[in-house]
Motif scaffolding. Structure first.
Motif, short mmCIF file in Angstrom:
data_model
loop_
_atom_site.label_atom_id
_atom_site.label_comp_id
_atom_site.label_asym_id
_atom_site.label_seq_id
_atom_site.Cartn_x
_atom_site.Cartn_y
_atom_site.Cartn_z
N UNK A 18 -2.01 40.39 129.89
CA UNK A 18 -2.09 38.96 130.09
C UNK A 18 -1.05 38.01 130.98
N UNK A 19 -1.79 36.84 131.51
CA UNK A 19 -1.38 36.20 132.20
C UNK A 19 -0.05 35.46 132.24
N UNK A 20 0.83 34.83 132.52
CA UNK A 20 2.48 34.33 132.14
C UNK A 20 1.87 33.05 131.58
N UNK A 21 0.42 32.42 131.63
CA UNK A 21 -0.09 31.06 131.04
C UNK A 21 -0.40 31.70 129.34
N UNK A 22 -0.83 33.07 129.19
CA UNK A 22 -1.03 33.06 127.31
C UNK A 22 -2.30 33.78 127.42
N UNK A 23 -2.69 33.15 128.72
CA UNK A 23 -4.76 33.63 128.86
C UNK A 23 -4.81 35.16 129.26
N UNK A 24 -5.69 36.05 128.47
CA UNK A 24 -5.85 37.14 128.85
C UNK A 24 -6.86 37.47 130.18
N UNK A 25 -6.95 38.53 130.70
CA UNK A 25 -8.10 38.86 132.20
C UNK A 25 -8.53 39.32 132.39
N UNK A 26 -9.98 38.85 132.41
CA UNK A 26 -11.50 39.29 132.33
C UNK A 26 -11.48 40.05 133.34
N UNK A 27 -11.91 41.45 133.46
CA UNK A 27 -11.68 42.26 134.88
C UNK A 27 -13.14 41.67 135.20
N UNK A 28 -12.92 41.55 136.39
CA UNK A 28 -14.18 40.84 137.13
C UNK A 28 -14.54 42.25 138.24
N UNK A 29 -15.46 42.11 137.86
CA UNK A 29 -16.37 42.93 139.14
C UNK A 29 -17.98 42.01 139.68
N UNK A 30 -18.36 43.03 140.76
CA UNK A 30 -19.31 42.46 141.44
C UNK A 30 -20.39 43.27 142.30
N UNK A 31 -21.30 43.12 142.03
CA UNK A 31 -22.41 44.27 143.27
C UNK A 31 -23.05 43.48 143.28
N UNK A 32 -24.06 43.64 144.81
CA UNK A 32 -25.12 42.42 145.83
C UNK A 32 -25.07 41.37 145.36
N UNK A 33 -23.89 40.86 145.53
CA UNK A 33 -23.67 39.62 145.70
C UNK A 33 -23.81 38.69 144.13
N UNK A 34 -23.82 40.05 142.79
CA UNK A 34 -23.96 38.83 141.52
C UNK A 34 -22.04 39.48 140.97
N UNK A 35 -21.56 38.78 140.82
CA UNK A 35 -20.17 38.43 139.53
C UNK A 35 -20.68 38.73 138.04
N UNK A 36 -19.63 39.65 138.05
CA UNK A 36 -19.69 39.60 136.65
C UNK A 36 -18.02 39.55 136.24
N UNK A 37 -17.95 39.11 134.84
CA UNK A 37 -16.56 38.77 133.91
C UNK A 37 -16.53 39.94 132.85
N UNK A 38 -15.78 41.11 132.53
CA UNK A 38 -15.73 41.84 131.23
C UNK A 38 -15.33 41.52 130.40
#
Length: 297
Positions: free
Chosen positions: A196-216
């Motif tokens: 969890x960030x200091x702001x209170x928001x939960x971190x969504x795991x950030x991925x990327x492959x072949x120019x395609x970004x994906x948040x999980x």
């Protein structure tokens, strides 16, 4: 000046800069109550209120703003004169306050600080760790460290470390109890260590492959606020973590952790030392920046 000493004006300027008795007290090394008493004494001797105080905020009065506008440039001139004197003698002397996140301090800053202090033993460095995005000017810091895309355009930035990768990691024992994820979608249903960030928001795991970004948005039984703790929890077999590869490179090499989804794990643009570019930096700050340039991580 009705018994007003230069030290009193330095104290007032610290409160005016932070607009916070607690933060100014920390900078000056005194208690907030003692600082408040000092300010009341200054106002009493001057016969004018310099600060408006409530239980929630501190602000400058009109008289306080006028005083700051007159004395702040004078104190800068004094600092510059003393700095020029030290520089003419070939000495690097003074204090630096550096704002940085805890993990970044561990993986990027402390090795540089160790070498710099060995070269310049008359320098004192205070590392202020805060994972929130802080204003180095408002907080009375000399410089900060951030990822490149988060630095304001009016700051001078110098590379500290090159791009770094985030990596999904897990202990061999934990991995043996669960299926191996082949894509980020496969993380669903696995025990992930969330942050969890200091702001209170939960971190969504950030991925990327072949120019395609994906948040999980992962799930799991443990939520932490510090990446160092996330890596330790992974070492303890509590689940899958998503942390800076540089933070756990020794554990990877020793086989205590296993890296996963490497072809999906992105690189970040690198960390930079940054500082305000509005005036000539003091000698100690210039020396530190030059040292960073000479010793890329």
């Amino acid at each position: 000046m009705k018994g007003i000493r230069p030290a009193d004006l330095v104290t007032f300027l610290a409160v005016a800069r932070h607009l916070s008795f607690s933060r100014a007290a920390t900078e000056l090394g005194v208690s907030p109550s003692a600082l408040s008493h000092t300010i009341r004494g200054i106002e009493g001797r001057l016969g004018v209120r310099l600060l408006n105080r409530t239980t929630r905020s501190v602000s400058l009065t009109e008289a306080g703003e006028r005083l700051v506008s007159r004395i702040e440039p004078a104190f800068r001139d004094i600092d510059d004169a003393l700095d020029d004197l030290n520089a003419s003698q070939g000495r690097v002397v003074g204090k630096l306050r550096i704002g940085i996140g805890l993990v970044a301090a561990r993986v990027a800053l402390l090795p540089v600080v160790a070498g710099f202090l060995a070269r310049y033993p008359e320098v004192e460095i205070e590392v202020v760790t805060d994972d929130a995005l802080v204003d180095v000017v408002a907080e009375g810091l000399d410089l900060g460290v951030r990822f490149g895309e988060r630095i304001a355009g009016d700051m001078i930035a110098v590379p500290l470390v090159p791009r770094m990768r985030s990596l999904v990691v897990v202990s061999p024992g934990c991995l043996a109890r669960h299926r191996v994820p082949r894509t980020p979608h496969d993380l669903q249903g696995l025990p992930c260590i969330r942050q969890r960030f200091p702001s209170g928001a939960m971190y969504h795991w950030e991925f990327e492959r072949g120019g395609i970004a994906l948040e999980t948005e992962v799930d799991g039984p443990l939520i932490l606020r510090d990446m160092t703790l996330c890596s330790q929890a992974a070492l303890d077999g509590l689940g899958f973590a998503f942390v800076f590869e540089k933070l756990i490179e020794d554990d990877l090499a020793a086989g205590r952790l296993v890296g996963l989804l490497e072809d999906w794990c992105p690189y970040h643009p690198g960390m930079f030392v940054y500082y305000p570019g509005r005036r000539q930096p003091p000698t100690v700050l210039k020396a530190f920046v030059d040292y960073v340039r000479e010793h890329p991580q």
